[in-house]
Write a protein that holds these residues in place. Structure first.
Motif, PDB file in Angstrom:
ATOM      1  N   SER A  49      -5.798  -4.531 -10.902  1.00  0.00           N
ATOM      2  CA  SER A  49      -6.845  -5.339 -11.511  1.00  0.00           C
ATOM      3  C   SER A  49      -7.657  -4.564 -12.536  1.00  0.00           C
ATOM      4  N   GLY A  50      -7.423  -3.262 -12.637  1.00  0.00           N
ATOM      5  CA  GLY A  50      -8.187  -2.447 -13.572  1.00  0.00           C
ATOM      6  C   GLY A  50      -9.329  -1.704 -12.928  1.00  0.00           C
ATOM      7  N   LYS A  51      -9.518  -1.956 -11.644  1.00  0.00           N
ATOM      8  CA  LYS A  51     -10.620  -1.287 -10.952  1.00  0.00           C
ATOM      9  C   LYS A  51     -10.245   0.143 -10.566  1.00  0.00           C
ATOM     10  N   ILE A  52     -11.261   0.974 -10.481  1.00  0.00           N
ATOM     11  CA  ILE A  52     -11.063   2.334  -9.995  1.00  0.00           C
ATOM     12  C   ILE A  52     -10.889   2.276  -8.483  1.00  0.00           C
ATOM     13  N   VAL A  53      -9.828   2.910  -7.990  1.00  0.00           N
ATOM     14  CA  VAL A  53      -9.553   2.867  -6.557  1.00  0.00           C
ATOM     15  C   VAL A  53     -10.535   3.794  -5.840  1.00  0.00           C
ATOM     16  N   PRO A  54     -11.175   3.322  -4.767  1.00  0.00           N
ATOM     17  CA  PRO A  54     -12.177   4.146  -4.095  1.00  0.00           C
ATOM     18  C   PRO A  54     -11.561   5.371  -3.422  1.00  0.00           C
ATOM     19  N   ARG A  55     -12.404   6.348  -3.229  1.00  0.00           N
ATOM     20  CA  ARG A  55     -12.035   7.603  -2.603  1.00  0.00           C
ATOM     21  C   ARG A  55     -11.427   7.428  -1.226  1.00  0.00           C
ATOM     22  N   ARG A  56     -11.976   6.477  -0.483  1.00  0.00           N
ATOM     23  CA  ARG A  56     -11.515   6.319   0.898  1.00  0.00           C
ATOM     24  C   ARG A  56     -10.081   5.824   0.960  1.00  0.00           C
TER      25      ARG A  56
END
Lengths: 119, 133
Positions: free
Chosen positions: A81-88
């Motif tokens: 979707s273009g979102k930055i994937v979270p660290r977790r």
């Protein structure tokens, strides 16, 4: 702690093994995300799934420079979707995630990465 | 105070090669008259844009590495803004990051030199490990 008492109980009295086994089963259920992957997880065979310990890709592969021009690297940490994937989810460590997010935002600015998914 | 900047800009894909040369040379001239230096000019070629910019879905990427001061960058950005075929640009300061990278590299180098005994068996063991595989 609960496991330790169980094992000692099992060692002391073999007659009580069925009870101790049920108690042992309750141990990981109470704390499913416990930070003891080597503890009961190794012994217990009937575990439904095994969560692998996530590690920071940048620390492991010693990638020091996180550059906005390196689209192929950055794209691994951007969802469809273009979102930055979270660290977790990715396991990237905090300092690297900070630099990663800066680089991704720079890359978005110059149209190397999308702001939102493909419309 | 000299700093290193990366100027990346996108020009419209139908721009003629000569016009692009002219644009780059004028930017070059501006840098040198303002007391800076152009370290490198890289044409990254035509690329697909991640989203449409001014109704263009692809563009030519040009990367300029410039050494100079803040006012120089401001002037260059102003020029890019008024230049019609340039559809997008981005300026990033890179010298601090470069300094940090050099430092990390140095530390690693020093660490390798400080512990030569464990390092050599490791390097000797690695090819041996890869050879059968």
């Amino acid at each position: 702690m609960a496991e330790e008492t169980n094992t000692s109980a099992a060692a002391n009295g073999p007659a009580e093994t069925p009870r101790s086994e049920t108690a042992r089963g309750e141990g990981p259920r109470g704390a499913p995300r416990g930070p003891r992957p080597t503890g009961p997880g190794g012994r217990e065979g009937g575990r439904k799934y095994f969560r692998r310990k996530k590690v920071c890709k940048f620390c492991i592969e010693k990638i020091e420079s996180i550059n906005y021009k390196d689209v192929r690297l950055l794209a691994q940490f951007v969802a469809e979707s273009g979102k930055i994937v979270p660290r977790r989810l990715t396991g990237v460590c905090t300092p690297h995630q900070r630099r990663l997010s800066t680089a991704i935002k720079q890359a978005r600015n110059i149209a190397l990465l999308p702001f939102a998914g493909r419309a | 105070m000299n700093r290193t900047y990366e100027l990346m800009f996108i020009v419209r894909p139908d721009m003629a090669e000569e016009d692009l040369d002219k644009l780059i040379s004028t930017l070059d001239g501006q840098v040198t008259t303002s007391g800076g230096t152009v370290k490198s000019v890289e044409r990254m070629g035509k690329r697909r844009l991640a989203y449409t910019v001014r109704r263009f879905s692809d563009g030519m990427y040009i990367l300029l590495t410039v050494e100079g001061s803040g006012p120089l960058v401001r002037e260059l950005e102003r020029r890019l803004r008024v230049t019609e075929p340039v559809i997008k640009f981005l300026t990033v300061r890179v010298d601090e990051e470069q300094k940090r990278l050099d430092k990390v590299k140095q530390i690693r180098e020093a660490r390798r030199r400080a512990t030569p005994a464990p390092a050599t068996p490791e390097t000797g063991g690695e090819p041996a490990a890869t050879a059968p595989a």
